[in-house]
Design a protein around this motif. Sequence first.
Motif, PDB file in Angstrom:
ATOM      1  N   ILE A 189       0.854  -1.169   0.000  1.00  0.00           N
ATOM      2  CA  ILE A 189       0.000   0.000   0.000  1.00  0.00           C
ATOM      3  C   ILE A 189       0.901   1.234   0.000  1.00  0.00           C
ATOM      4  CG2 ILE A 189      -0.164   0.183   2.521  1.00  0.00           C
ATOM      5  CD1 ILE A 189      -3.183   0.582   2.096  1.00  0.00           C
ATOM      6  N   PHE A 190       0.418   2.326  -0.572  1.00  0.00           N
ATOM      7  CA  PHE A 190       1.267   3.499  -0.751  1.00  0.00           C
ATOM      8  C   PHE A 190       0.655   4.731  -0.106  1.00  0.00           C
ATOM      9  CE2 PHE A 190       1.962   0.537  -4.108  1.00  0.00           C
ATOM     10  CZ  PHE A 190       3.315   0.560  -4.356  1.00  0.00           C
ATOM     11  N   PHE A 191       1.523   5.590   0.406  1.00  0.00           N
ATOM     12  CA  PHE A 191       1.075   6.896   0.872  1.00  0.00           C
ATOM     13  C   PHE A 191       1.775   7.962   0.064  1.00  0.00           C
ATOM     14  CE2 PHE A 191       0.326   4.067   4.331  1.00  0.00           C
ATOM     15  CZ  PHE A 191      -0.935   4.465   4.770  1.00  0.00           C
ATOM     16  N   LEU A 192       1.015   8.945  -0.298  1.00  0.00           N
ATOM     17  CA  LEU A 192       1.560  10.014  -1.122  1.00  0.00           C
ATOM     18  C   LEU A 192       2.136  11.110  -0.231  1.00  0.00           C
ATOM     19  CD1 LEU A 192      -0.746  10.962  -4.124  1.00  0.00           C
ATOM     20  CD2 LEU A 192       1.731  10.694  -4.104  1.00  0.00           C
ATOM     21  N   TYR A 193       3.415  11.352  -0.393  1.00  0.00           N
ATOM     22  CA  TYR A 193       4.044  12.459   0.317  1.00  0.00           C
ATOM     23  C   TYR A 193       3.883  13.767  -0.444  1.00  0.00           C
ATOM     24  CZ  TYR A 193       6.283   9.822   4.016  1.00  0.00           C
ATOM     25  OH  TYR A 193       6.519   9.077   5.134  1.00  0.00           O
ATOM     26  N   SER A 194       4.009  13.660  -1.753  1.00  0.00           N
ATOM     27  CA  SER A 194       3.845  14.856  -2.577  1.00  0.00           C
ATOM     28  C   SER A 194       3.423  14.428  -3.974  1.00  0.00           C
ATOM     29  CB  SER A 194       5.157  15.638  -2.649  1.00  0.00           C
ATOM     30  OG  SER A 194       6.113  14.882  -3.365  1.00  0.00           O
ATOM     31  N   GLY A 195       2.894  15.388  -4.713  1.00  0.00           N
ATOM     32  CA  GLY A 195       2.490  15.088  -6.080  1.00  0.00           C
ATOM     33  C   GLY A 195       1.033  14.724  -6.190  1.00  0.00           C
ATOM     34  N   LYS A 196       0.608  14.490  -7.411  1.00  0.00           N
ATOM     35  CA  LYS A 196      -0.777  14.131  -7.682  1.00  0.00           C
ATOM     36  C   LYS A 196      -0.821  12.832  -8.473  1.00  0.00           C
ATOM     37  CE  LYS A 196      -1.928  19.036  -8.229  1.00  0.00           C
ATOM     38  NZ  LYS A 196      -1.736  19.326  -6.815  1.00  0.00           N
ATOM     39  N   GLY A 253      -0.658  13.189   1.236  1.00  0.00           N
ATOM     40  CA  GLY A 253      -1.424  12.797   2.408  1.00  0.00           C
ATOM     41  C   GLY A 253      -2.409  11.682   2.140  1.00  0.00           C
ATOM     42  N   ASP A 254      -2.693  11.431   0.853  1.00  0.00           N
ATOM     43  CA  ASP A 254      -3.686  10.413   0.522  1.00  0.00           C
ATOM     44  C   ASP A 254      -3.047   9.029   0.423  1.00  0.00           C
ATOM     45  OD1 ASP A 254      -5.855  12.127   0.476  1.00  0.00           O
ATOM     46  OD2 ASP A 254      -5.617  12.600  -1.654  1.00  0.00           O
ATOM     47  N   ILE A 255      -3.913   8.049   0.557  1.00  0.00           N
ATOM     48  CA  ILE A 255      -3.513   6.653   0.495  1.00  0.00           C
ATOM     49  C   ILE A 255      -3.845   6.133  -0.908  1.00  0.00           C
ATOM     50  CG2 ILE A 255      -5.762   5.906   1.327  1.00  0.00           C
ATOM     51  CD1 ILE A 255      -4.536   3.749   2.907  1.00  0.00           C
ATOM     52  N   VAL A 256      -2.982   5.288  -1.434  1.00  0.00           N
ATOM     53  CA  VAL A 256      -3.215   4.695  -2.754  1.00  0.00           C
ATOM     54  C   VAL A 256      -2.890   3.208  -2.685  1.00  0.00           C
ATOM     55  CG1 VAL A 256      -2.598   4.761  -5.194  1.00  0.00           C
ATOM     56  CG2 VAL A 256      -2.487   6.856  -3.843  1.00  0.00           C
ATOM     57  N   GLY A 257      -3.731   2.406  -3.279  1.00  0.00           N
ATOM     58  CA  GLY A 257      -3.469   0.977  -3.307  1.00  0.00           C
ATOM     59  C   GLY A 257      -4.264   0.221  -2.254  1.00  0.00           C
ATOM     60  N   HIS A 258      -5.085   0.940  -1.515  1.00  0.00           N
ATOM     61  CA  HIS A 258      -5.886   0.312  -0.471  1.00  0.00           C
ATOM     62  C   HIS A 258      -6.920  -0.620  -1.055  1.00  0.00           C
ATOM     63  CE1 HIS A 258      -7.791   3.956  -1.835  1.00  0.00           C
ATOM     64  NE2 HIS A 258      -8.961   3.467  -1.464  1.00  0.00           N
ATOM     65  N   ARG A 259      -7.219  -0.459  -2.335  1.00  0.00           N
ATOM     66  CA  ARG A 259      -8.167  -1.368  -2.954  1.00  0.00           C
ATOM     67  C   ARG A 259      -7.627  -2.796  -2.989  1.00  0.00           C
ATOM     68  NH1 ARG A 259      -9.059   3.389  -4.251  1.00  0.00           N
ATOM     69  NH2 ARG A 259     -11.038   4.236  -4.992  1.00  0.00           N
ATOM     70  N   GLY A 260      -6.353  -2.949  -2.720  1.00  0.00           N
ATOM     71  CA  GLY A 260      -5.775  -4.280  -2.726  1.00  0.00           C
ATOM     72  C   GLY A 260      -5.908  -5.002  -1.394  1.00  0.00           C
ATOM     73  N   ILE A 261      -6.405  -4.288  -0.404  1.00  0.00           N
ATOM     74  CA  ILE A 261      -6.486  -4.883   0.930  1.00  0.00           C
ATOM     75  C   ILE A 261      -7.638  -5.856   1.032  1.00  0.00           C
ATOM     76  CG2 ILE A 261      -7.043  -4.350   3.342  1.00  0.00           C
ATOM     77  CD1 ILE A 261      -5.490  -1.784   2.948  1.00  0.00           C
TER      78      ILE A 261
END
Lengths: 210, 210
Positions: A33-40, A61-69
């Motif tokens: 799972i990934f957390f975004l530190y910067s960027g879009k 600040g957003d989370i990405v990849g949580h759909r894999g949980i």
Amino acid sequence: MKEWLPAIHAHKKNFTLRKGDTIFREGDPVNGIFFLYSGKVKVHKHWADGKELIVRFAREGDIVGHRGIGTELVYPVTATALEPAAVCFFEIDFFNASLKVNHDLLYELMQFYAKELMESEKSMRNLAHMSVKGRLANALLVLKSKFGLDEEGFIAFPLSKQDMSSYIGATYETTFRMMNELINEHIISVSAKYITILQEEKLRQLIRED
Amino acid sequence: MKEWLPAIHAHKKNFTLRKGDTIFREGDPVNGIFFLYSGKVKVHKHWADGKELIVRFAREGDIVGHRGIGTELVYPVTATALEPAAVCFFEIDFFNASLKVNHDLLYELMQFYAKELMESEKSMRNLAHMSVKGRLANALLVLKSKFGLDEEGFIAFPLSKQDMSSYIGATYETTFRMMNELINEHIISVSAKYITILQEEKLRQLIRED
DNA sequence: CGGTGTATTGAACAATTTCAAGGAAAGTGG
DNA sequence: CCACTTTCCTTGAAATTGTTCAATACACCG
């Protein structure tokens, strides 16, 4: 989703991404799972002929990849950087273990899913019943309320028309035409990827439900 | 979602519903969560002119009203019984308290949301990129895999064409015409609300993504 | 038996996509 | 820095898909 982030900070692995880089691809085995530190980042699903539908945007600040949980073995979506970005990565096992132990984290994640689900179902209804122009109007309002305005009054989430069309679920050409209509009606003004909402009330009128 | 149901059994309040009864309505204040003991329920979002989009079907053992959990003050959807049904009701406060205490329950709920979210986003993409005929084919396969077949080989979830059209996000007439095409092509056969899939493979061909 | 709701069909209409084709902008490698 | 490639932008016209309107048939229910 940001409060407990420092708590697991020690276990992070960082990556930097260039514009256009893919974080993970639809069908890839889930490894974390990934957390975004910067960027879009855009999160999107693919379809024939390179068509796609963007289901969500993420920024710092957003989370990405949580759909894999959970029970999923492969990511159901692709995540692509829209600009240079920095992410930190957590092994799925570590994250799952954290969820088992950290009740507050789990609770936040649950609430986060609940909210995403609501948004998603709202989008479903919009796709089913709203015109392209209405969906565009809605998208502009959503982007504004989610990401705010920058110093110059532009929606603080610049998007190519390509991405805009993938976001509202229409062809590039139709999106372009509808955008022109909004411009001619002096409801928005556009400068490259930067959009200003001139008459928010008129946008709202376009998305009246009843 | 069924395993931990007995654990909180003692706190239930039961209700019985007739066909067409509404469990809760979009916009109603959230007061609790429901479990279906028997019967079938549709969960739908409304739009102008009595148009609707069915976002989910539920049957015995399923949870309904979970979209109200978290920070939401009102239900974002309506739940209506498609046939006589029995539900048990839990006060939202009690349910939230259970979530705070019962880690396994919370974990299951989180996983449930994750799954629903994936399905929802898949539906979004289908609405955006698939033809009505493709969405109908997809709906038939989903209904079959989710609810199975009855003794006579019909999809074990009879639906009025009205509801079918709300489910696939098309007008009644278009749905009707597409259904006729499938019948004429000997892919399905229909007797009132009861549908038999004759050539599953041909349905799958209609939903090829690439 | 009349009424209400669902089923059926055709035809006109509207919305959206597709195709085609040229121009502008932006990134790439020499 | 320039030529080149690629991607994005722009526009019109044609084709397609789906909706809307309208009118008739059918079926079940009290």
